[in-house]
Design a protein around this motif. Structure first.
Motif, short mmCIF file in Angstrom:
data_model
loop_
_atom_site.label_atom_id
_atom_site.label_comp_id
_atom_site.label_asym_id
_atom_site.label_seq_id
_atom_site.Cartn_x
_atom_site.Cartn_y
_atom_site.Cartn_z
N GLU A 108 0.81 -1.23 0.00
CA GLU A 108 0.00 0.00 0.00
C GLU A 108 0.83 1.26 0.00
O GLU A 108 0.43 2.28 -0.57
CB GLU A 108 -0.98 -0.01 1.17
N ILE A 109 1.99 1.25 0.66
CA ILE A 109 2.78 2.49 0.70
C ILE A 109 4.09 2.35 -0.08
O ILE A 109 4.92 3.26 -0.07
CB ILE A 109 3.07 2.94 2.15
N SER A 110 4.24 1.18 -0.70
CA SER A 110 5.44 0.91 -1.50
C SER A 110 6.73 1.22 -0.72
O SER A 110 7.66 1.85 -1.24
CB SER A 110 5.41 1.73 -2.80
N SER A 111 6.72 0.83 0.51
CA SER A 111 7.92 1.05 1.36
C SER A 111 8.02 -0.10 2.34
O SER A 111 7.01 -0.62 2.81
CB SER A 111 7.78 2.38 2.10
N SER A 112 9.23 -0.48 2.65
CA SER A 112 9.41 -1.60 3.61
C SER A 112 9.68 -1.10 5.02
O SER A 112 10.09 -1.86 5.89
CB SER A 112 10.56 -2.49 3.13
N THR A 113 9.46 0.20 5.24
CA THR A 113 9.78 0.78 6.57
C THR A 113 9.05 0.05 7.70
O THR A 113 9.66 -0.39 8.68
CB THR A 113 9.43 2.28 6.60
N ILE A 114 7.73 -0.06 7.55
CA ILE A 114 6.94 -0.71 8.61
C ILE A 114 7.29 -2.19 8.69
O ILE A 114 7.47 -2.75 9.79
CB ILE A 114 5.42 -0.50 8.36
N ALA A 115 7.41 -2.83 7.54
CA ALA A 115 7.73 -4.27 7.52
C ALA A 115 9.08 -4.54 8.17
O ALA A 115 9.23 -5.52 8.93
CB ALA A 115 7.71 -4.78 6.09
N ASP A 116 10.05 -3.67 7.90
CA ASP A 116 11.37 -3.84 8.52
C ASP A 116 11.28 -3.69 10.04
O ASP A 116 11.88 -4.47 10.79
CB ASP A 116 12.37 -2.81 7.97
N TYR A 117 10.55 -2.67 10.42
CA TYR A 117 10.40 -2.44 11.87
C TYR A 117 9.67 -3.62 12.52
O TYR A 117 10.03 -4.07 13.62
CB TYR A 117 9.63 -1.14 12.12
N TYR A 118 8.68 -4.13 11.81
CA TYR A 118 7.94 -5.30 12.32
C TYR A 118 8.90 -6.48 12.51
O TYR A 118 8.89 -7.14 13.56
CB TYR A 118 6.83 -5.68 11.34
N ALA A 119 9.73 -6.72 11.49
CA ALA A 119 10.62 -7.88 11.54
C ALA A 119 11.61 -7.77 12.70
O ALA A 119 11.91 -8.76 13.39
CB ALA A 119 11.36 -8.01 10.22
N VAL A 120 12.10 -6.55 12.91
CA VAL A 120 13.15 -6.37 13.93
C VAL A 120 12.57 -6.25 15.34
O VAL A 120 13.04 -6.87 16.29
CB VAL A 120 14.00 -5.12 13.60
N ARG A 121 11.51 -5.48 15.50
CA ARG A 121 11.04 -5.16 16.85
C ARG A 121 9.69 -5.78 17.21
O ARG A 121 9.52 -6.28 18.32
CB ARG A 121 10.94 -3.64 17.01
N LEU A 122 8.74 -5.71 16.29
CA LEU A 122 7.38 -6.12 16.66
C LEU A 122 7.18 -7.63 16.65
O LEU A 122 6.45 -8.16 17.51
CB LEU A 122 6.35 -5.45 15.74
N ASN A 123 7.79 -8.30 15.74
CA ASN A 123 7.61 -9.76 15.68
C ASN A 123 8.06 -10.43 17.00
O ASN A 123 7.30 -11.23 17.56
CB ASN A 123 8.35 -10.32 14.46
N PRO A 124 9.26 -10.10 17.50
CA PRO A 124 9.64 -10.69 18.80
C PRO A 124 8.72 -10.24 19.93
O PRO A 124 8.43 -11.01 20.85
CB PRO A 124 11.06 -10.18 19.04
N TYR A 125 8.25 -8.99 19.84
CA TYR A 125 7.39 -8.46 20.91
C TYR A 125 6.07 -9.24 20.99
O TYR A 125 5.58 -9.54 22.08
CB TYR A 125 7.12 -6.98 20.64
N PHE A 126 5.52 -9.59 19.84
CA PHE A 126 4.24 -10.30 19.82
C PHE A 126 4.39 -11.81 20.00
O PHE A 126 3.41 -12.52 20.21
CB PHE A 126 3.48 -10.01 18.52
N ALA A 127 5.62 -12.28 19.92
CA ALA A 127 5.83 -13.73 19.95
C ALA A 127 5.61 -14.34 21.33
O ALA A 127 5.23 -15.50 21.46
CB ALA A 127 7.25 -14.06 19.47
N GLU A 128 5.85 -13.56 22.38
CA GLU A 128 5.74 -14.11 23.74
C GLU A 128 5.40 -13.01 24.74
O GLU A 128 5.51 -11.82 24.41
CB GLU A 128 7.06 -14.79 24.14
N PRO A 129 5.00 -13.39 25.97
CA PRO A 129 4.70 -12.37 26.97
C PRO A 129 5.96 -11.55 27.29
O PRO A 129 7.06 -12.11 27.33
CB PRO A 129 4.27 -13.17 28.20
#
Lengths: 369, 274
Positions: free
Chosen positions: B161-182
């Motif tokens: 939608e925004i033709s940018s990987s900014t959010i996806a990169d941030y998700y991969a680095v910070r948010l994915n581990p954050y949501f993976a466990e308590p």
């Protein structure tokens, strides 16, 4: 965001609080409705078990799992959506149950080791013995007959009927307590009853503490309840080297005694013939005898224990000195009878200074020259 | 009757029973009886009643007295049993290894019980205040997985939608581990929101690199981050609510075994008294 949790039957599984295992896919949110069995084994097979309606198979997937699937069952009647097997996860309840089982096993194991191992004496002992009893030895069986029989014997002993004589047998093997060792003050019951009767007629006014009267009315007098008393009734052990086994509160004494009083200054019966008659005192220096005389000349005649010279009186309350014949005379008889003594024999009651002229002459002394 | 007045009434009854037991023990000793046998048996009975509360909870389907009443009884009886134990031991530290272990076990169970009262009186209220929704502990991982999936989809959507990987990169680095466990267990326990505030500040700092649509997706992700934090909070508190029982219950059973052994040893070796 709105509420996360729904409780209607279409969208909510029932989480049983007693379950020990849950689906291993819980972390992905794709929990299968059947769940693991009680042993933690995955039971997943297919998303539903189709049923035959007429000549057609029909999907039975529940509404909470998105209802009937589009593809429907296979021609052979099996579900078309197999569930990938998971590794079930233990619930907090399950883990706690496992910890409890481990704790119980560990405790029982430790106690078995403690009761069967060579160190049982040290592990099970409730505390040190008093100084005198500690000298007898540190083996439990010295005083506790049942100890050698092991855990089963202990359990048997614990459920055996109360037997004051049996309990006190080991005590009485060392302590000579007269003819009635299992009676208060080792006095025969008849003597105690007689004494009680005399005191009752002697003392008309009794001012006992209210608490004591209350305790007696609630629990009765020990004399009236039991025919015999075990030694441990009054004397406790395993309270350390400095513990006084004979210590007893005034009120505990009065729980038996017929004449009760508030305190020593209020209501105590008159002391009759006080101070009590006793034998003539003999000055005996224990220190000089043990450290000087017994070490030198009289080593072979020296007493080995206290009971060589002392013995309890009839009541077992006081230690008396044994008679002259068995104590002093062992070393001092020859001195008294004058064996090898110059002049008059025996111990003179009164004497004036003088010379034994006859003896001196007989010895060839130059007298008057 | 209000909660406070009911509590005062119960404390008063509990104190009266404890005082009566002290008096009874004193009178029993005065009557030349072995008071340790009286206090010992009362103690065993009291401890047995405290232990069967755990068994009661294993049979929720039986028409027994409601668990809430059992808990009240359990708590007040627990205090009476502590008084009985102090009476029984004459408030002395024991001497032998077996007795010392028994003594330590008792106070570990009693101490964990007192801590448990504090926990069960405080944390449920905090759960209600913070979250408002009473989540079943076993369901929290499912909700967390749902949130993680939704955030993953948002991150993936942002790329197209925004033709940018900014959010996806941030998700991969910070948010994915954050949501993976308590996360942030101790912060939730001590009611600190610093980790969440820091994470939200981090998310907002990305906004400057995004267009309008990107910022909308990021706002949506931030809402999910807050929702995840709201899941971690009850998870941490409920873990403590359940965790203290990992000490209290296993030690209770060990204590009961020691108590039975103590009874056998006492009756076998202490000499039967009146």
């Amino acid at each position: 965001m709105g509420l996360l949790q729904k409780f209607d039957f279409k969208s909510s599984n029932y989480e049983r609080p007693t379950l020990h295992w849950v689906c291993g896919n819980i972390s992905t949110g794709k929990v299968c409705p059947i769940g693991p069995d009680g042993r933690g084994q995955c039971r997943a097979s297919f998303e539903c078990e189709p049923i035959k309606e007429g000549d057609r198979w029909s999907c039975t997937r529940s509404k909470s799992s998105d209802g009937k699937c589009k593809a429907g069952p296979r021609p052979d009647g099996s579900c078309c959506l197999p569930i990938t097997k998971c590794v079930p996860v233990e619930t907090v309840r399950g883990m706690r149950g496992r910890v409890v089982a481990w704790a119980v096993s560990l405790t029982i194991g430790l106690l078995i080791i403690a009761t069967h191992g060579s160190g049982a004496v040290n592990l099970l002992s409730p505390g040190g013995l008093t100084l005198k009893h500690g000298e007898v030895g540190t083996k439990c069986e010295t005083c506790h007959e049942a100890f050698e029989s092991g855990l089963s014997g202990w359990i048997h002993e614990a459920f055996a009927p109360s037997d004051p004589a049996g309990t006190s047998k080991k005590c009485l093997s060392c302590h000579e307590m007269g003819a009635a060792p299992l009676q208060a003050h080792s006095l025969p019951r008849s003597a105690l009853d007689q004494s009680a009767l005399e005191m009752e007629t002697l003392e008309k006014v009794k001012v006992a503490p209210v608490a004591l009267e209350f305790a007696r009315s609630l629990f009765g007098s020990p004399r009236k309840i039991a025919e015999e008393l075990a030694c441990t009734n009054c004397h406790k052990e395993h309270r350390g080297t400095q513990f006084d086994k004979t210590e007893m509160s005034d009120n505990r004494c009065q729980s038996c005694h017929t004449v009760r009083f508030a305190s020593l200054s209020m209501g105590h019966p008159e002391f009759i013939n006080y101070p009590y008659s006793r034998r003539t005192r003999v000055q005996f220096d224990h220190v000089s005898h043990i450290s000087r005389h017994f070490e030198k000349a009289g080593k072979e005649k020296a007493p080995e224990t206290c009971t060589n010279c002392h013995e309890p009186d009839d009541n077992g309350l006081k230690m008396k000195v044994k008679g002259f014949a068995t104590t002093c005379s062992v070393c001092h008889l020859e001195q008294i009878t004058g064996v090898g003594q110059v002049g008059q024999k025996g111990i003179s009651f009164f004497s004036a200074p003088g010379l034994d002229v006859a003896e001196l002459r007989a010895q060839g002394a130059a007298i008057g020259e | 009757m209000t909660f406070t007045s009911r509590r005062y009434r119960n404390i008063l009854i509990c104190a009266a029973i404890a005082a009566s037991l002290v008096l009874l023990n004193w009178l029993f000793d005065m009557a030349l009886r072995d008071a340790s046998f009286l206090s010992g048996w009362l103690l065993i009975i009291g401890m047995a009643f405290l232990t069967i509360y755990n068994l009661r909870k294993k049979f929720p389907f039986l028409p027994l007295i409601p668990s809430a009443y059992w808990l009240q009884f359990h708590v007040y009886l627990g205090f009476i049993v502590i008084v009985l134990f102090l009476l029984h031991t004459s408030m002395e530290f024991p001497r032998g290894p077996f007795e010392i272990t028994f003594w330590l076990l008792f106070f570990a169970v009693a101490g964990s019980g007192v801590i448990g009262i504090f926990i069960t009186r405080n944390l449920p209220g905090r759960l209600q205040q913070r979250h408002g929704e009473r989540l079943i502990f076993e369901r929290i991982p499912v909700f967390r997985a749902d949130l993680a999936e939704q955030v993953r989809e948002l991150a993936m959507k942002s790329v197209t939608e925004i033709s940018s990987s900014t959010i996806a990169d941030y998700y991969a680095v910070r948010l994915n581990p954050y949501f993976a466990e308590p996360r942030n267990f101790s912060s939730h326990l001590f009611q600190s929101e610093r980790p969440l505030v820091n994470l939200r500040r981090e998310i907002r700092s990305i906004q400057r690199y995004l267009n309008k649509r990107g910022r909308e997706i990021l706002d949506d992700i931030e809402v999910h981050v807050i929702a995840k934090d709201n899941l971690d909070y009850p998870y941490a508190l409920q873990l403590v609510l359940k965790g203290w029982l990992f000490v209290h219950i296993p030690l209770t059973y060990s204590l009961m075994i020691f108590a039975l052994m103590h009874v056998v040893l006492v009756y076998a070796f202490a000499g039967r008294t009146l």
